[in-house]
Design a protein around this motif. Structure first.
Motif, PDB file in Angstrom:
ATOM      1  N   THR A  86       0.802  -1.224   0.000  1.00  0.00           N
ATOM      2  CA  THR A  86       0.000   0.000   0.000  1.00  0.00           C
ATOM      3  C   THR A  86       0.832   1.270   0.000  1.00  0.00           C
ATOM      4  O   THR A  86       0.261   2.370   0.028  1.00  0.00           O
ATOM      5  CB  THR A  86      -0.919   0.017   1.232  1.00  0.00           C
ATOM      6  OG1 THR A  86      -0.123  -0.180   2.406  1.00  0.00           O
ATOM      7  CG2 THR A  86      -1.979  -1.069   1.143  1.00  0.00           C
ATOM      8  N   THR A  87       2.157   1.161  -0.016  1.00  0.00           N
ATOM      9  CA  THR A  87       2.996   2.362   0.044  1.00  0.00           C
ATOM     10  C   THR A  87       2.611   3.336  -1.063  1.00  0.00           C
ATOM     11  O   THR A  87       2.643   2.979  -2.253  1.00  0.00           O
ATOM     12  CB  THR A  87       4.477   1.994  -0.079  1.00  0.00           C
ATOM     13  OG1 THR A  87       4.869   1.226   1.060  1.00  0.00           O
ATOM     14  CG2 THR A  87       5.342   3.243  -0.155  1.00  0.00           C
ATOM     15  N   PRO A  88       2.244   4.564  -0.719  1.00  0.00           N
ATOM     16  CA  PRO A  88       1.826   5.529  -1.742  1.00  0.00           C
ATOM     17  C   PRO A  88       3.028   6.253  -2.329  1.00  0.00           C
ATOM     18  O   PRO A  88       4.087   6.343  -1.695  1.00  0.00           O
ATOM     19  CB  PRO A  88       0.937   6.489  -0.960  1.00  0.00           C
ATOM     20  CG  PRO A  88       1.521   6.480   0.430  1.00  0.00           C
ATOM     21  CD  PRO A  88       2.061   5.089   0.649  1.00  0.00           C
ATOM     22  N   PRO A  89       2.880   6.789  -3.526  1.00  0.00           N
ATOM     23  CA  PRO A  89       3.960   7.589  -4.098  1.00  0.00           C
ATOM     24  C   PRO A  89       4.029   8.955  -3.441  1.00  0.00           C
ATOM     25  O   PRO A  89       3.077   9.415  -2.809  1.00  0.00           O
ATOM     26  CB  PRO A  89       3.561   7.708  -5.570  1.00  0.00           C
ATOM     27  CG  PRO A  89       2.065   7.630  -5.548  1.00  0.00           C
ATOM     28  CD  PRO A  89       1.727   6.692  -4.428  1.00  0.00           C
ATOM     29  N   GLY A  90       5.163   9.594  -3.601  1.00  0.00           N
ATOM     30  CA  GLY A  90       5.365  10.945  -3.121  1.00  0.00           C
ATOM     31  C   GLY A  90       6.368  11.639  -4.008  1.00  0.00           C
ATOM     32  O   GLY A  90       6.780  11.111  -5.051  1.00  0.00           O
ATOM     33  N   GLU A  91       6.769  12.819  -3.604  1.00  0.00           N
ATOM     34  CA  GLU A  91       7.772  13.560  -4.375  1.00  0.00           C
ATOM     35  C   GLU A  91       9.027  12.711  -4.524  1.00  0.00           C
ATOM     36  O   GLU A  91       9.582  12.215  -3.556  1.00  0.00           O
ATOM     37  CB  GLU A  91       8.109  14.870  -3.669  1.00  0.00           C
ATOM     38  CG  GLU A  91       8.945  15.820  -4.512  1.00  0.00           C
ATOM     39  CD  GLU A  91       8.175  16.362  -5.699  1.00  0.00           C
ATOM     40  OE1 GLU A  91       8.802  16.517  -6.771  1.00  0.00           O
ATOM     41  OE2 GLU A  91       6.969  16.620  -5.560  1.00  0.00           O
ATOM     42  N   GLY A  92       9.462  12.505  -5.763  1.00  0.00           N
ATOM     43  CA  GLY A  92      10.658  11.705  -6.044  1.00  0.00           C
ATOM     44  C   GLY A  92      10.372  10.275  -6.450  1.00  0.00           C
ATOM     45  O   GLY A  92      11.255   9.588  -6.960  1.00  0.00           O
ATOM     46  N   SER A  93       9.132   9.801  -6.215  1.00  0.00           N
ATOM     47  CA  SER A  93       8.777   8.441  -6.625  1.00  0.00           C
ATOM     48  C   SER A  93       8.757   8.340  -8.145  1.00  0.00           C
ATOM     49  O   SER A  93       8.421   9.304  -8.842  1.00  0.00           O
ATOM     50  CB  SER A  93       7.411   8.046  -6.081  1.00  0.00           C
ATOM     51  OG  SER A  93       7.404   7.995  -4.677  1.00  0.00           O
ATOM     52  N   ARG A  94       9.104   7.173  -8.646  1.00  0.00           N
ATOM     53  CA  ARG A  94       8.925   6.911 -10.072  1.00  0.00           C
ATOM     54  C   ARG A  94       7.498   6.416 -10.304  1.00  0.00           C
ATOM     55  O   ARG A  94       6.985   5.626  -9.528  1.00  0.00           O
ATOM     56  CB  ARG A  94       9.916   5.859 -10.582  1.00  0.00           C
ATOM     57  CG  ARG A  94      11.364   6.331 -10.630  1.00  0.00           C
ATOM     58  CD  ARG A  94      12.185   5.351 -11.447  1.00  0.00           C
ATOM     59  NE  ARG A  94      13.594   5.711 -11.488  1.00  0.00           N
ATOM     60  CZ  ARG A  94      14.534   5.205 -10.721  1.00  0.00           C
ATOM     61  NH1 ARG A  94      14.209   4.287  -9.808  1.00  0.00           N
ATOM     62  NH2 ARG A  94      15.783   5.569 -10.826  1.00  0.00           N
ATOM     63  N   LEU A  95       6.898   6.864 -11.388  1.00  0.00           N
ATOM     64  CA  LEU A  95       5.532   6.498 -11.719  1.00  0.00           C
ATOM     65  C   LEU A  95       5.508   5.678 -13.003  1.00  0.00           C
ATOM     66  O   LEU A  95       6.399   5.797 -13.852  1.00  0.00           O
ATOM     67  CB  LEU A  95       4.674   7.743 -11.872  1.00  0.00           C
ATOM     68  CG  LEU A  95       4.673   8.673 -10.653  1.00  0.00           C
ATOM     69  CD1 LEU A  95       3.887   9.941 -10.950  1.00  0.00           C
ATOM     70  CD2 LEU A  95       4.096   7.961  -9.431  1.00  0.00           C
ATOM     71  N   LEU A  96       4.497   4.833 -13.124  1.00  0.00           N
ATOM     72  CA  LEU A  96       4.334   4.000 -14.305  1.00  0.00           C
ATOM     73  C   LEU A  96       3.315   4.641 -15.240  1.00  0.00           C
ATOM     74  O   LEU A  96       2.337   5.240 -14.804  1.00  0.00           O
ATOM     75  CB  LEU A  96       3.833   2.610 -13.909  1.00  0.00           C
ATOM     76  CG  LEU A  96       4.699   1.818 -12.928  1.00  0.00           C
ATOM     77  CD1 LEU A  96       4.003   0.510 -12.558  1.00  0.00           C
ATOM     78  CD2 LEU A  96       6.074   1.540 -13.515  1.00  0.00           C
ATOM     79  N   ARG A  97       3.536   4.475 -16.533  1.00  0.00           N
ATOM     80  CA  ARG A  97       2.589   4.936 -17.544  1.00  0.00           C
ATOM     81  C   ARG A  97       2.336   3.818 -18.537  1.00  0.00           C
ATOM     82  O   ARG A  97       3.208   2.981 -18.769  1.00  0.00           O
ATOM     83  CB  ARG A  97       3.114   6.198 -18.224  1.00  0.00           C
ATOM     84  CG  ARG A  97       3.130   7.399 -17.272  1.00  0.00           C
ATOM     85  CD  ARG A  97       3.810   8.614 -17.855  1.00  0.00           C
ATOM     86  NE  ARG A  97       3.669   9.770 -16.961  1.00  0.00           N
ATOM     87  CZ  ARG A  97       4.423  10.005 -15.897  1.00  0.00           C
ATOM     88  NH1 ARG A  97       5.384   9.148 -15.567  1.00  0.00           N
ATOM     89  NH2 ARG A  97       4.223  11.071 -15.142  1.00  0.00           N
TER      90      ARG A  97
END
Length: 327
Positions: A86-97
């Motif tokens: 459940t760890t949420p993303p934040g500033e600096g996280s890599r995101l998937l597209r």
């Protein structure tokens, strides 16, 4: 759009999710498909030979890589070992597209050619002998939840997830990760019982839910479903010689699917597309944080030895464009 197919075992949800994926591919839409069911049948339903379907990489086996990639430079996550499903993303996280290339897709996704185009297919992985008696299946789908938490998808992009059967989907916050949930129900008392459970559980989370009546053979079946599920009934699907041939491993070209069933699939796409207008990234992020804090308190902190509440970035909102921030 993130789309889930749910229903009781044997309802036909995997078959319908595979037909919907083929329909999207025929319409030249980019698709990431995920088999998150304990019984891994989506690959075969999409036409993969049994040996190729069995050889799909298990997302759970690549969880360390997934965590390390998604963690990025997020200063709130001190190590990949402290990340949970459940760890949420934040500033600096890599995101998937959906349309990109990245190490997660490289490790976990395989390209599946269809009659019209191709899709990416990912799978949680089946239960193994080493899991028996010591593992909970929901730990397997944790990789799916973590990836969806970090995925930014736009209009005319589709992530289609074939979920685990019955009400097991509620064992985590995964059921809130979708723009549209299609519940496949047969016209029987057992067929609609899962609908009632899902409707009740999802009520407080704003889950968009539509029912697909499957194996409908006549007006009496249709009247039964209308009486039981009301306005949530979107479309019905009847007998299909095309599906019968597919289940025997000899599917005709997809363009030969019966016209009525093609129209039903288009109705599913229209409903999913219409839900885009109701997309609420603020709520999506709040729900993500809600389930993370619950998991942190109940087991995550003890397992990782860290205060996982500190992973929450209060100023971060996942969304399009990624400049959006909480006020």
């Amino acid at each position: 759009m993130k789309i889930a197919f749910v229903g009781k075992g044997g309802s036909g949800k995997t078959t319908l999710s595979s037909l919907f994926i083929r329909h999207l591919a025929a319409n030249e839409a980019p698709v990431v498909a995920v088999d998150a069911d304990i019984n891994q049948h989506l690959g075969a339903a999409l036409g993969l030979p049994d040996e190729d379907a069995a050889a799909l990489p298990a997302m759970g086996a690549h969880l360390p890589l997934i965590k390390e990639y998604l963690r990025g430079t997020n200063p709130r996550i001190v190590s990949a070992d402290t990340m949970i499903k459940t760890t949420p993303p934040g500033e600096g996280s890599r995101l998937l597209r959906v349309r990109e290339e990245n190490p997660v897709y490289e490790a976990c996704a395989r390209t599946v050619p269809l009659d019209d185009g191709e899709i990416r297919l990912m799978a949680t992985g089946p239960f193994t002998e080493s899991d028996l008696g010591v593992s909970c299946y929901h730990s397997k789908v944790g990789a799916v939840e973590l990836c969806l938490n970090h995925l930014v998808d736009g209009v005319d992009e589709y992530v289609v997830v074939d979920m685990t059967a019955g009400s097991d989907s509620f064992a985590s916050g995964l059921f809130t990760r979708f723009d549209m949930t299609f519940l496949v129900a047969e016209p029987t008392r057992k067929g609609v019982s899962v609908y009632r459970q899902y409707k009740e559980y999802a009520r407080d989370f704003g889950v968009a839910l539509k029912v697909v009546g499957n194996k409908v053979q006549g007006q009496d079946d249709l009247d039964f479903l209308r009486a039981e599920v009301g306005d949530d009934l979107l479309v019905t699907v009847g007998h299909s010689d095309w599906v019968r041939a597919m289940e025997k491993g000899r599917p005709p070209r997809f363009e030969l699917l019966e016209a009525d069933n093609r129209m039903s699939l288009q109705a599913l796409q229209d409903a999913a597309d219409d839900s885009y207008a109701d997309r609420d990234w603020d709520r999506y992020t709040r729900q993500m944080v809600h389930f993370h804090l619950r998991n942190a308190e109940s087991w995550g902190n003890a397992k990782t030895g860290a205060d996982l509440a500190a992973q929450v970035d209060p100023d971060f909102v996942l969304g399009e464009p990624m400049t959006a921030r909480l006020g």
